[in-house]
Scaffold this motif. Structure first.
Motif, PDB file in Angstrom:
ATOM      1  N   ASN A  31       0.903  -1.203   0.097  1.00 17.96           N
ATOM      2  CA  ASN A  31      -0.052   0.117   0.010  1.00 17.96           C
ATOM      3  C   ASN A  31       0.907   1.244   0.041  1.00 17.96           C
ATOM      4  O   ASN A  31       1.603   1.537   0.902  1.00 17.96           O
ATOM      5  CB  ASN A  31      -0.873   0.090   1.201  1.00 17.96           C
ATOM      6  N   TYR A  86      -4.252   2.857  -1.204  1.00 15.75           N
ATOM      7  CA  TYR A  86      -5.363   1.632  -1.372  1.00 15.75           C
ATOM      8  C   TYR A  86      -6.499   2.049   0.098  1.00 15.75           C
ATOM      9  O   TYR A  86      -7.208   1.163   0.077  1.00 15.75           O
ATOM     10  CB  TYR A  86      -4.921   0.461  -1.520  1.00 15.75           C
ATOM     11  N   THR A  87      -6.346   3.092   0.666  1.00 16.67           N
ATOM     12  CA  THR A  87      -7.215   3.277   1.907  1.00 16.67           C
ATOM     13  C   THR A  87      -7.689   4.631   1.772  1.00 16.67           C
ATOM     14  O   THR A  87      -6.989   5.459   1.006  1.00 16.67           O
ATOM     15  CB  THR A  87      -6.841   2.961   2.988  1.00 16.67           C
ATOM     16  N   ASN A 115      -8.143   6.184   9.713  1.00 16.12           N
ATOM     17  CA  ASN A 115      -8.252   5.305   8.549  1.00 16.12           C
ATOM     18  C   ASN A 115      -9.572   4.856   8.159  1.00 16.12           C
ATOM     19  O   ASN A 115     -10.202   4.039   9.077  1.00 16.12           O
ATOM     20  CB  ASN A 115      -7.247   4.240   8.848  1.00 16.12           C
ATOM     21  N   THR A 116     -10.087   5.461   7.248  1.00 16.66           N
ATOM     22  CA  THR A 116     -11.703   5.083   6.919  1.00 16.66           C
ATOM     23  C   THR A 116     -11.784   3.989   5.742  1.00 16.66           C
ATOM     24  O   THR A 116     -13.025   3.652   5.512  1.00 16.66           O
ATOM     25  CB  THR A 116     -12.562   6.462   6.601  1.00 16.66           C
ATOM     26  N   GLY A 117     -10.799   3.625   5.327  1.00 18.90           N
ATOM     27  CA  GLY A 117     -10.689   2.411   4.249  1.00 18.90           C
ATOM     28  C   GLY A 117     -10.932   1.122   5.037  1.00 18.90           C
ATOM     29  O   GLY A 117     -10.881   0.793   6.163  1.00 18.90           O
ATOM     30  N   GLU A 118     -10.491   0.203   4.086  1.00 18.94           N
ATOM     31  CA  GLU A 118     -10.381  -1.258   4.537  1.00 18.94           C
ATOM     32  C   GLU A 118      -9.364  -2.070   4.712  1.00 18.94           C
ATOM     33  O   GLU A 118      -9.190  -3.318   4.827  1.00 18.94           O
ATOM     34  CB  GLU A 118     -11.450  -2.241   3.531  1.00 18.94           C
ATOM     35  N   ARG A 119      -8.024  -1.173   4.372  1.00 20.91           N
ATOM     36  CA  ARG A 119      -6.743  -1.705   4.531  1.00 20.91           C
ATOM     37  C   ARG A 119      -5.856  -0.899   5.467  1.00 20.91           C
ATOM     38  O   ARG A 119      -6.175   0.440   5.521  1.00 20.91           O
ATOM     39  CB  ARG A 119      -6.238  -1.918   2.990  1.00 20.91           C
ATOM     40  N   SER A 120      -4.953  -1.455   6.022  1.00 21.07           N
ATOM     41  CA  SER A 120      -3.991  -0.607   6.656  1.00 21.07           C
ATOM     42  C   SER A 120      -3.089   0.185   5.643  1.00 21.07           C
ATOM     43  O   SER A 120      -2.768  -0.260   4.740  1.00 21.07           O
ATOM     44  CB  SER A 120      -3.041  -1.890   7.605  1.00 21.07           C
ATOM     45  N   GLN A 152      -4.207   0.979  11.347  1.00 18.62           N
ATOM     46  CA  GLN A 152      -5.336  -0.016  10.856  1.00 18.62           C
ATOM     47  C   GLN A 152      -6.640   0.341  10.470  1.00 18.62           C
ATOM     48  O   GLN A 152      -6.969   1.518  10.716  1.00 18.62           O
ATOM     49  CB  GLN A 152      -5.398  -1.008  11.896  1.00 18.62           C
ATOM     50  N   PRO A 153      -7.321  -0.306   9.756  1.00 15.26           N
ATOM     51  CA  PRO A 153      -8.601   0.015   9.375  1.00 15.26           C
ATOM     52  C   PRO A 153      -9.610   0.445  10.573  1.00 15.26           C
ATOM     53  O   PRO A 153      -9.621  -0.378  11.347  1.00 15.26           O
ATOM     54  CB  PRO A 153      -9.274  -1.340   8.648  1.00 15.26           C
ATOM     55  N   GLY A 154     -10.304   1.527  10.452  1.00 15.36           N
ATOM     56  CA  GLY A 154     -10.894   2.265  11.578  1.00 15.36           C
ATOM     57  C   GLY A 154     -10.520   2.697  12.670  1.00 15.36           C
ATOM     58  O   GLY A 154     -10.878   3.161  13.510  1.00 15.36           O
TER      59      GLY A 154
END
Length: 203
Positions: A31, A86-87, A115-120, A152-154
């Motif tokens: 990423n 990618y996030t 981090n509002t995406g699905e990947r770290s 990390q995600p979230g």
């Protein structure tokens, strides 16, 4: 070209292992977190173009007197400090330790990054300032610091900067470093164009 692509990999002279590195990015095995160290113009007619240009006194699209182009936008294609991954990241709760500072003091600046995406991924949080009142024309913005953080995600982290007031000065035509009191704006965000802003007064 950019309107036909979901993303662009800007790969300069990376060395003998650049092929492996670029492949890892393209296939999503890594990423990316790099940011542009220059401003990308929309067209060659905008050159020279840079994020910390002096104030012109002519707004781009307000009133009778403007400084915009007839055949293109006045803003760059990609601003200084821009970069995708990618996030995605969200900035909230920008705050200062005070609204007024003396010359010898240090401003503590904090912001929450999520981090509002699905990947770290890693985000480069950038700090800019703008001197609104000075005896000479000052840049629109000046980069004063940055920090790279893994999320990390979230996950949400509070990022803090310490800005010394002595870093707010400039050199005169006599090569004397001066620090003048007045109003300053603070910007924190993912690049030189986007982000949150607040302000303080140097007494």
């Amino acid at each position: 070209m950019e309107e036909h692509a979901s993303a662009i990999v800007e790969a300069w002279q990376l060395g003998t292992q650049s092929g492996h590195a670029i492949a890892d990015v393209l296939f999503g095995d890594y990423n990316p977190s790099g940011k542009l160290v220059t401003t990308f113009p929309y067209s060659v007619g905008q050159v020279p173009i840079y994020y910390n240009h002096p104030r012109t006194g002519r707004p781009a699209s307000k009133g009778k007197f403007t400084s915009k182009y007839i055949d293109g936008p006045y803003e760059p294609l990609y601003p200084f400090g821009f970069g995708l991954s990618y996030t995605s990241f969200d900035y909230k709760n920008l705050s200062l330790s005070s609204s007024e500072f003396n010359l010898g003091s240090i401003a503590k600046i904090t912001v929450d990054v999520t981090n509002t995406g699905e990947r770290s991924g890693e985000e480069v949080v950038q700090l800019y300032i703008s001197d609104l009142v000075a005896s000479r024309v000052r840049p629109i913005k000046e980069l004063k610091g940055f920090k790279k953080v893994m999320l990390q995600p979230g996950e949400c982290k509070t990022i803090s900067f310490e800005l010394e007031m002595k870093k707010l000065g400039f050199y005169t035509e006599k090569m004397e470093y001066v620090i003048e009191p007045g109003l300053f704006k603070v910007y924190v965000g993912p690049n030189s164009k986007e982000g949150l802003e607040t302000e303080f007064t140097l007494l």
